[in-house]
Structure formats: C-alpha cells, structure tokens
Design an enzyme around this catalytic site. Structure first.
Site, PDB file in Angstrom:
ATOM      1  N   CYS A  56       0.743  -1.438  -0.403  1.00 17.22           N
ATOM      2  CA  CYS A  56       0.383  -0.038  -0.230  1.00 17.22           C
ATOM      3  C   CYS A  56       1.583   1.053   0.024  1.00 17.22           C
ATOM      4  O   CYS A  56       1.995   1.257   0.602  1.00 17.22           O
ATOM      5  CB  CYS A  56      -1.084   0.004   1.184  1.00 17.22           C
ATOM      6  SG  CYS A  56      -2.220  -0.788   1.568  1.00 17.22           S
ATOM      7  N   VAL A  57       0.566   1.830  -0.934  1.00 16.78           N
ATOM      8  CA  VAL A  57       1.322   3.503  -0.868  1.00 16.78           C
ATOM      9  C   VAL A  57       1.230   4.373   0.539  1.00 16.78           C
ATOM     10  O   VAL A  57       1.759   4.917   1.234  1.00 16.78           O
ATOM     11  CB  VAL A  57       0.926   3.973  -1.832  1.00 16.78           C
ATOM     12  CG1 VAL A  57       1.225   5.534  -1.993  1.00 16.78           C
ATOM     13  CG2 VAL A  57       0.663   3.144  -3.178  1.00 16.78           C
TER      14      VAL A  57
END
Length: 141
Positions: A56-57
């Site tokens: 996940c960013v």
C-alpha cells in the site's frame, strides 16, 4: 452480477449494493469518507510492522481478534480514502467466522464499482487490504 451478491455475507452485500447505487465517483468518495469516519480509534500501540498492510502506498494497519468464534477487526490508514476502504472492509467482514472470510473472493471489489473510481495503486491497495484481512483471519483461527 446478482449471483456475486447472493454469495456474499449480508453486511458485505449491503455495502456492495450501496456503492452500486452511487453511480458517480464523487458519491463513492463521499461514502468512503463516511466509512473512514465510522472506524473506531486505532491504538497507537498496534501500529507495528506485523500489522502493516504490504503493497500500500498509504500507511495501513489491520488487527484481528477472535471473539466467540467470530473475527473482529480494527484498522487505520493515514489517507482518508484508504481509511474508507479499510472501514468498508471492517464493516463488511466483522463478525464473520475465519472460514467465511477465507472463502470470500475479491470479486466483490469489482462489484462495488470502486475499481473504476480509484487510482490503480489505490485499487491494488484495496485488494492488498482484503488479502491481509484474510491472512489475519487465518492467524487468529
């Protein structure tokens, strides 16, 4: 499409229907923000590497516990939209048994229509959050 809905747990089916009714991206985003606001406060002490969602960013954390044979989740993110995705999944999966959670396929993500509203990295993050929640369900079972 309805066969997908029929196979979903009731809470998740209701969420999918809610998003299907929101035809424009702005409404979907508003719903995600609403889910983000519904999340319980996430304990700082649980913001550990083993609770972090990989891929996940945003910074996303998920914990799971077993309460009376049912999985109870908590989650958080530093991004409001991603936090909304977490909230949606917590609401949809909370109270299911580990087996019910592990039997779910990520098809429902497409059924929400969110995949077209989200950036590719967010859509991928949504999938990763879901997979992490399945992994956590397996760990607590």
């Amino acid at each position: 499409m309805s066969s997908t809905l029929d196979s979903l747990p009731p809470a998740l089916a209701k969420i999918v229907q809610r998003f299907q009714r929101a035809s424009e991206p702005k409404r979907r985003y508003e719903q995600l923000i609403w889910y983000a606001q519904k999340l319980n406060e996430f304990p700082e002490a649980d913001k550990l590497p083993e609770n972090k969602v990989p891929g996940c960013v945003s910074q996303v954390y998920i914990t799971a516990a077993l309460d009376d044979e049912k999985v109870v989740y908590q989650g958080d993110s530093d991004s409001q939209l991603t936090k909304g995705l977490v909230g949606l999944l917590v609401e949809g999966l909370d109270g299911l048994t580990p087996t019910e959670i592990l039997q779910l396929t990520p098809d429902f993500i497409q059924a929400t229509g969110l995949n077209v509203s989200l950036t590719p990295s967010r859509a991928n993050g949504f999938y990763n959050i879901f997979k992490t929640m399945q992994k956590k369900a397996l760990e607590v079972s």
